[in-house]
Design a protein around this motif. Structure first.
Motif, short mmCIF file in Angstrom:
data_model
loop_
_atom_site.label_atom_id
_atom_site.label_comp_id
_atom_site.label_asym_id
_atom_site.label_seq_id
_atom_site.Cartn_x
_atom_site.Cartn_y
_atom_site.Cartn_z
N HIS A 124 -5.06 -8.28 3.81
CA HIS A 124 -5.08 -7.47 5.03
C HIS A 124 -6.51 -6.97 5.23
N ASP A 161 -7.73 -4.34 6.30
CA ASP A 161 -7.98 -2.92 6.04
C ASP A 161 -7.64 -2.50 4.61
N LEU A 210 -0.41 1.73 4.94
CA LEU A 210 -1.17 2.13 6.13
C LEU A 210 -0.46 3.19 6.96
#
Length: 372
Positions: free
Chosen positions: A33, A35, A370
Motif C-alpha cells: 500500500h 501509505d 488507516l
C-alpha cells in the motif's frame, strides 16, 4: 505510516497461527500500500525454519523457550520499537508487551480457547499465558480476531471492552506437484478416502470420527478409507492420539484408518487432490482453515455445526450436530450416495473459497491500519 509486524513466534508456531503469520507477511509483501511501510521483526522464512526451540524434549528446554519468549516480548521488542519508531505494532500471537509503548497496538487473539476450555491446558501454563495476554491489552490497543464467533466469545470473557475487528484469514499456499509415492505407500486411491488434517487435540473429536466411520463402513460396505494426518495433541491434557490408536485396534480398522503422522506440504496437496470428502468434527474452532483449503481443491466438506465452522463454510458445507455420532454417520452415507449433492457442494465450496484470498486479507488490515 510505519507498521512493525512481530514474527518472533514463528520459531515455534504450528498449524493455524503459523499459517496466519506467514500469510500475513507474504500478503504484506505481495500487495503493498502506498501509505504503509512494513517492518518485519524477523525474516519470516528464516524464523520459521529456526529449530532452536522446536519440539522441546525436557522441562529445561521448555523453560528456556519461555524465558526467551518473555525476554523478547518485554525487552527486545520494546527496544525494536524505540529503534524503528513505528506508528503501529502488530502482534499476531495473542501477546503484546506489558511495557508502555508510544504506538498503536493491534493484537491478534485468534480464539477464546484459554477461557472456554481450561481443562485442555496445564494449569500453571494457562495462568501464566493469560496473565501475559491481559498485561499486553493496554493503552491504545485494538484486537483483531478471525470470526464473529470468536469476537462474541472474547467479549464474553474479557473484562474490558476493546475495539475488535473480525478479519477472515487465508490458508497457506501449497506448492505445486503431488507425492504419488505417498499414496502408493498407504494404498490410497483417488476419491476412495475421507480426510482430516490436523493435530489430535481433544476438541477435534477424532474418536467420534473413527466410530462414525466404522458405522459408515458397516452400513454401506463401501471401500473407503479414512486418513487422519497430523501429530499428537499439544499437551498431555489435549492429546487424543492414544485414544484413537486404541479405538482403531478395538474396531479392527487398522487397514482402513490411515495414520501417517505429520505430512509435508506436497503430501497435504496430494491428500486434498485425491480426497472424496473432508470431515471436520471439531467441537470448538476459532476459524477452521481446512474448510477453506478443502474447498479450494474442490473437495466437499462435512463439518460440525460449531458456529465458527458454519460461518466459514457458509452454505457450501454439509453440517451435522456437533458431537452426534449417528448424525455424522448419516451425513457420510448421504454424501457417498447422492452424486448431485456432492457435485453441488463441490461447486459451492469452490466459489466460497474465493472469499478467502490473500488480497482481501491484507486489504482488511490496510483498512484497520488507516482508520485512525
Amino acid at each position: 505510516m510505519k507498521v512493525l509486524l512481530d514474527l518472533q513466534y514463528l520459531n515455534v508456531a504450528t498449524t493455524g497461527i503459523k499459517t496466519y503469520m506467514m500469510e500475513l507477511a507474504r500478503a504484506a509483501m505481495s500487495y503493498p500500500h502506498p501509505d504503509i511501510v512494513w517492518i518485519f521483526s524477523h525474516d519470516p522464512e528464516t524464523q520459521s525454519a529456526d529449530q532452536t526451540f522446536k519440539d522441546p524434549k525436557s522441562k529445561i528446554q521448555r523453560l528456556n523457550y519461555h524465558l526467551d519468549y518473555f525476554r523478547w516480548k518485554e525487552f527486545q521488542l520494546p527496544d525494536l520499537i524505540k529503534k524503528h519508531q513505528p506508528d503501529v505494532l502488530i502482534c499476531p500471537d495473542f501477546v503484546s508487551p506489558a511495557a508502555s509503548l508510544p504506538c498503536r497496538r493491534l493484537t491478534v487473539i485468534h480464539d477464546a480457547f484459554f477461557w472456554q476450555m481450561p481443562q485442555n491446558y496445564p494449569k500453571w501454563w494457562r495462568t501464566y499465558f493469560l496473565r501475559l495476554i491481559k498485561k499486553g491489552l493496554k493503552e491504545n490497543t485494538e484486537i483483531i480476531t478471525t470470526t464473529e464467533y470468536s469476537r462474541k466469545s472474547l467479549y464474553k470473557h474479557l473484562k474490558k471492552i476493546y475495539p475488535m475487528t473480525v478479519i477472515h484469514q487465508v490458508p497457506k499456499k501449497l506448492a505445486n506437484g503431488v507425492d504419488t509415492v505417498f499414496l502408493e505407500k498407504h494404498s490410497l486411491e483417488n476419491h476412495k478416502y475421507l480426510l482430516h488434517i490436523g493435530t489430535f487435540d481433544k476438541r477435534k473429536h477424532l474418536p467420534l470420527l473413527v466410530r462414525a466411520f466404522g458405522d459408515f463402513l458397516k452400513k454401506t460396505n463401501a471401500e473407503f478409507k479414512l486418513v487422519l494426518a497430523g501429530g499428537a495433541g499439544q499437551s498431555v491434557q489435549m492429546n487424543d492420539k492414544p485414544v484413537v490408536d486404541a479405538l482403531v485396534a478395538e474396531l479392527g480398522l487398522q487397514d482402513r484408518v490411515i495414520l501417517p503422522g505429520y505430512v509435508s506440504d506436497a503430501q497435504v496437496r496430494t491428500l486434498y487432490e485425491g480426497a472424496f470428502a473432508y470431515v471436520f468434527p471439531s467441537e470448538n474452532e476459532g476459524f477452521g482453515i481446512p474448510i477453506v483449503e478443502a474447498m479450494t481443491f474442490g473437495v466437499p466438506v462435512i463439518h460440525s455445526d460449531q458456529p465458527a465452522l458454519l460461518e466459514v463454510a457458509g452454505d457450501a458445507g454439509l453440517s451435522f450436530n456437533t458431537g452426534n455420532q449417528q448424525d455424522l454417520t448419516e451425513k457420510m452415507i448421504l454424501l457417498s450416495s447422492d452424486f448431485d449433492l456432492r457435485s453441488s457442494l463441490l461447486q459451492k465450496g469452490f466459489a466460497r473459497s474465493k472469499d478467502f484470498s490473500s488480497k482481501k486479507f491484507i486489504e482488511a488490515f490496510h483498512q484497520v491500519l488507516l482508520s485512525n
